[in-house]
Design an enzyme around this catalytic site. Structure first.
Site, PDB file in Angstrom:
ATOM      1  N   LYS A 267     -37.223 -10.252 -14.269  1.00  0.00           N
ATOM      2  CA  LYS A 267     -36.856  -9.602 -13.005  1.00  0.00           C
ATOM      3  C   LYS A 267     -37.766 -10.156 -11.920  1.00  0.00           C
ATOM      4  CE  LYS A 267     -33.851  -6.359 -11.965  1.00  0.00           C
ATOM      5  NZ  LYS A 267     -32.601  -6.087 -12.660  1.00  0.00           N
TER       6      LYS A 267
ATOM      7  N   GLY B 111     -19.905   2.850  -5.727  1.00  0.00           N
ATOM      8  CA  GLY B 111     -20.106   1.454  -5.330  1.00  0.00           C
ATOM      9  C   GLY B 111     -19.378   0.582  -6.334  1.00  0.00           C
ATOM     10  N   ASN B 112     -19.935  -0.592  -6.600  1.00  0.00           N
ATOM     11  CA  ASN B 112     -19.285  -1.517  -7.530  1.00  0.00           C
ATOM     12  C   ASN B 112     -19.048  -0.860  -8.894  1.00  0.00           C
ATOM     13  OD1 ASN B 112     -19.973  -3.517  -9.930  1.00  0.00           O
ATOM     14  ND2 ASN B 112     -18.830  -4.663  -8.412  1.00  0.00           N
TER      15      ASN B 112
ATOM     16  N   GLY C 177     -19.438   2.467  -9.895  1.00  0.00           N
ATOM     17  CA  GLY C 177     -18.727   3.746  -9.846  1.00  0.00           C
ATOM     18  C   GLY C 177     -17.233   3.561  -9.617  1.00  0.00           C
ATOM     19  N   TYR C 178     -16.887   2.650  -8.694  1.00  0.00           N
ATOM     20  CA  TYR C 178     -15.459   2.460  -8.424  1.00  0.00           C
ATOM     21  C   TYR C 178     -14.741   1.870  -9.643  1.00  0.00           C
ATOM     22  CZ  TYR C 178     -11.072   0.440  -7.257  1.00  0.00           C
ATOM     23  OH  TYR C 178      -9.734   0.115  -7.324  1.00  0.00           O
TER      24      TYR C 178
ATOM     25  N   GLY D  67     -21.784   8.231  -7.411  1.00  0.00           N
ATOM     26  CA  GLY D  67     -21.845   6.840  -6.942  1.00  0.00           C
ATOM     27  C   GLY D  67     -20.437   6.277  -6.925  1.00  0.00           C
TER      28      GLY D  67
HETATM   29  P1  NAD Z   1     -23.777  -0.252  -5.229  1.00  0.00           P
HETATM   30  O1  NAD Z   1     -24.811  -0.473  -4.184  1.00  0.00           O
HETATM   31  O2  NAD Z   1     -22.521  -1.037  -5.193  1.00  0.00           O
HETATM   32  O3  NAD Z   1     -23.340   1.294  -5.250  1.00  0.00           O
HETATM   33  C1  NAD Z   1     -24.250   2.343  -5.297  1.00  0.00           C
HETATM   34  C2  NAD Z   1     -23.502   3.629  -4.993  1.00  0.00           C
HETATM   35  O4  NAD Z   1     -24.432   4.705  -5.087  1.00  0.00           O
HETATM   36  C3  NAD Z   1     -22.914   3.703  -3.597  1.00  0.00           C
HETATM   37  O5  NAD Z   1     -21.683   4.371  -3.654  1.00  0.00           O
HETATM   38  C4  NAD Z   1     -23.933   4.546  -2.826  1.00  0.00           C
HETATM   39  O6  NAD Z   1     -23.334   5.233  -1.729  1.00  0.00           O
HETATM   40  C5  NAD Z   1     -24.316   5.518  -3.919  1.00  0.00           C
HETATM   41  N1  NAD Z   1     -25.582   6.193  -3.658  1.00  0.00           N
HETATM   42  C6  NAD Z   1     -26.701   5.703  -3.054  1.00  0.00           C
HETATM   43  N2  NAD Z   1     -27.610   6.674  -2.951  1.00  0.00           N
HETATM   44  C7  NAD Z   1     -27.069   7.782  -3.522  1.00  0.00           C
HETATM   45  C8  NAD Z   1     -27.523   9.091  -3.723  1.00  0.00           C
HETATM   46  N3  NAD Z   1     -28.720   9.491  -3.288  1.00  0.00           N
HETATM   47  N4  NAD Z   1     -26.700   9.959  -4.351  1.00  0.00           N
HETATM   48  C9  NAD Z   1     -25.473   9.577  -4.778  1.00  0.00           C
HETATM   49  N5  NAD Z   1     -24.983   8.354  -4.578  1.00  0.00           N
HETATM   50  C10 NAD Z   1     -25.776   7.459  -3.971  1.00  0.00           C
HETATM   51  O7  NAD Z   1     -24.547  -0.435  -6.612  1.00  0.00           O
HETATM   52  P2  NAD Z   1     -23.903  -0.714  -8.038  1.00  0.00           P
HETATM   53  O8  NAD Z   1     -23.910  -2.178  -8.274  1.00  0.00           O
HETATM   54  O9  NAD Z   1     -22.658   0.062  -8.172  1.00  0.00           O
HETATM   55  O10 NAD Z   1     -25.049  -0.111  -8.992  1.00  0.00           O
HETATM   56  C11 NAD Z   1     -25.098   1.278  -9.299  1.00  0.00           C
HETATM   57  C12 NAD Z   1     -26.075   1.488 -10.438  1.00  0.00           C
HETATM   58  O11 NAD Z   1     -25.661   0.730 -11.572  1.00  0.00           O
HETATM   59  C13 NAD Z   1     -27.524   1.063 -10.170  1.00  0.00           C
HETATM   60  O12 NAD Z   1     -28.377   1.919 -10.893  1.00  0.00           O
HETATM   61  C14 NAD Z   1     -27.580  -0.321 -10.793  1.00  0.00           C
HETATM   62  O13 NAD Z   1     -28.912  -0.677 -11.142  1.00  0.00           O
HETATM   63  C15 NAD Z   1     -26.720  -0.105 -12.017  1.00  0.00           C
HETATM   64  N6  NAD Z   1     -26.192  -1.340 -12.578  1.00  0.00           N
HETATM   65  C16 NAD Z   1     -25.375  -2.151 -11.849  1.00  0.00           C
HETATM   66  C17 NAD Z   1     -24.874  -3.308 -12.429  1.00  0.00           C
HETATM   67  C18 NAD Z   1     -23.919  -4.209 -11.689  1.00  0.00           C
HETATM   68  O14 NAD Z   1     -23.429  -5.165 -12.306  1.00  0.00           O
HETATM   69  N7  NAD Z   1     -23.605  -3.949 -10.437  1.00  0.00           N
HETATM   70  C19 NAD Z   1     -25.217  -3.648 -13.766  1.00  0.00           C
HETATM   71  C20 NAD Z   1     -26.043  -2.787 -14.486  1.00  0.00           C
HETATM   72  C21 NAD Z   1     -26.526  -1.634 -13.874  1.00  0.00           C
END
Ligand code: NAD
Length: 433
Positions: free
Chosen positions: A104, A230-231, A233-234, A228
């Site tokens: 990381k 975002g990527n 959650g959706y 959530g």
């Molecule tokens: P993202 O930035 O696309 O989405 C994050 C979402 O969380 C958004 O909808 C945002 O509005 C919401 N959010 C932010 N603060 C918040 C709060 N206080 N309460 C509720 N919702 C809140 O990020 P992502 O890529 O969807 O990642 C989400 C999680 O998944 C993170 O913990 C990330 O480390 C983990 N993750 C992501 C991936 C990936 O491939 N994107 C892989 C492994 C783990």
């Protein structure tokens, strides 16, 4: 104390090591990163001023293969957090059975304060400094907080320029496609993989559906709440909805929406895009098929009486303060570290099945491995091929975690760690002989 991720990570490592009688020497090796690199990045800003930034890379271990993990750009990146994240990458890659170790890194910078030109120069400078310690078979970074495929594209191009300038005169030639394997999460036209965008959410849906089958508790119309949107959650909402589940609540950083009869993830996303936030994306008394709904706070979303709760936003959202209020019987950890260790204990005592992050969200890194594999072998897979391979991998790994759980009579979290440590130990022992 309970929220320090590095202390939590080491506690988990020691606990699992004790349970499976893990070699002391290897435990000592995994208890600290193998290498921590700090680099100085002096940058001329557009206004002529010179500003010095600090960049770093933590390489936790490379027993299974090249170090693998994201690069984040954030103004207050914390070393304990990055060490823990690198360790979790080692565990995640091992549990999902891909030939990568853990890493990381990032730059202490608020990227929103830089112009695009400055950000590109800073990204390129970072790669010039990291050049000796990264490479397709050495360390393969990826996007993380505040970095994206465009930045990975700039970094890949800079790595190739550096490689050519240092190696051409030595007569060392390597196909460009293979050199592109130095980063994953690249734009498709620069060697990225089809399906990476959907991969984490889709992978999580494969893990959940397989787990429900193994638990013997799959029912049509099971209710799901997702924190959530975002990527991750959706896409998990999208794929679980397609699989026949009822998504009753989703939220963003401001607040959430609750729709008892189940919401339509695609329409909810278009509404969120149009309004800029989720708030109001439900239809009180209207004919639209999102159904009648209401607003819900992020706190209340966690307490909903649903079958499955999916934290997909931030770490440490379920703590000893609110764990008792969780009514869901299954938690799928799509965010990294959404439960504190105290919350984990309370929920286990309450009989909640927790599908741990290192398994649940590992579909993302599995697909990063597919991207790297395609680059290294000069192949190009279709999205369907990627999804098929992802399904096969996630289902197999889920089965293995459940088998380990039964064998050692432990929680799924401990089983996922036990499986990861066992795979690392096997490779380590065979390499010693
Ligand atoms: P993202 O930035 O696309 O989405 C994050 C979402 O969380 C958004 O909808 C945002 O509005 C919401 N959010 C932010 N603060 C918040 C709060 N206080 N309460 C509720 N919702 C809140 O990020 P992502 O890529 O969807 O990642 C989400 C999680 O998944 C993170 O913990 C990330 O480390 C983990 N993750 C992501 C991936 C990936 O491939 N994107 C892989 C492994 C783990």
């Amino acid at each position: 104390m309970e929220n320090n991720p590095w202390i939590r990570a080491k506690k988990q490592l020691n606990k699992t090591a004790r349970e499976i009688d893990f070699p002391q020497l290897l435990l000592a090796r995994l208890s600290e990163p193998e290498r921590t690199i700090t680099v100085s990045l002096p940058l001329t800003l557009d206004n002529g001023e010179v500003k010095v930034f600090e960049g770093f890379r933590v390489q936790h271990n490379n027993i299974l293969g090249p170090y693998k993990g994201g690069l984040r750009f954030h103004q207050n990146v914390n070393m304990d957090e990055v060490r823990a994240l690198a360790f979790w990458m080692s565990m995640k890659c091992a549990v999902v059975d891909i030939p990568f170790g853990g890493g990381k890194g990032g730059i202490t910078v608020n990227p929103k304060e830089l112009t695009e030109k400055e950000l590109k120069k800073l990204s390129e400078l970072f790669i010039q400094r990291l050049f000796p310690v990264i490479g397709p078979t050495l360390d393969v970074p990826a996007p993380d907080v505040n970095t994206n495929s465009k930045i990975m594209g700039w970094m890949t191009d800079e790595y190739i320029r550096e490689f050519r300038s240092k190696n051409n005169e030595l007569g060392i030639k390597q196909p460009e496609e293979m050199l592109r394997g130095v980063f994953t999460g690249k734009p498709i036209e620069q060697g990225g993989s089809e399906g990476r965008t959907e991969a984490t959410g889709l992978g999580g849906s494969f893990v959940l559906l397989k787990s429900l089958k193994l638990l013997g508790s799959i029912n049509p119309g099971m209710t799901v709440a997702i924190q959530g949107f975002g990527n991750v959650g959706y896409y998990i909402a999208h794929f679980l909805d397609k699989a026949g589940m009822k998504i009753v609540a989703v939220s963003d950083s401001k607040e959430g929406i609750y729709v008892e009869k189940g919401l339509n993830p695609e329409k909810t996303l278009s509404c969120k895009k149009e309004k800029g936030l989720l708030s109001g994306c439900y239809c009180v008394g209207s004919v639209c098929d999102l159904g009648n709904g209401r607003k819900i706070s992020n706190k209340d979303l966690l307490k909903l009486d649903v079958d499955i709760l999916i934290p997909a936003a931030l770490e440490n959202v379920i703590t000893k303060e609110n764990a008792q209020d969780v009514k869901a019987k299954i938690i799928l950890e799509m965010a990294n570290g959404p439960l504190t260790s105290e919350a984990d204990e309370i929920l286990n005592k309450n009989g909640v099945t927790i599908i741990p992050d290192i398994l649940a969200n590992s579909g993302g890194v599995a697909t990063s491995y597919f991207e790297w594999y395609q680059n290294m072998n000069e192949e190009k897979w279709t999205k369907d091929e990627v999804f098929e391979k992802l399904q096969e991998k996630m289902e197999k790994v889920t089965e293995e975690v459940f088998e380990t759980q039964k064998k050692h009579n432990m929680t799924l979290r401990d089983a996922a760690y036990a499986l990861a440590l066992t795979r690392i130990e096997e490779k380590w022992s065979s390499a010693k002989q």
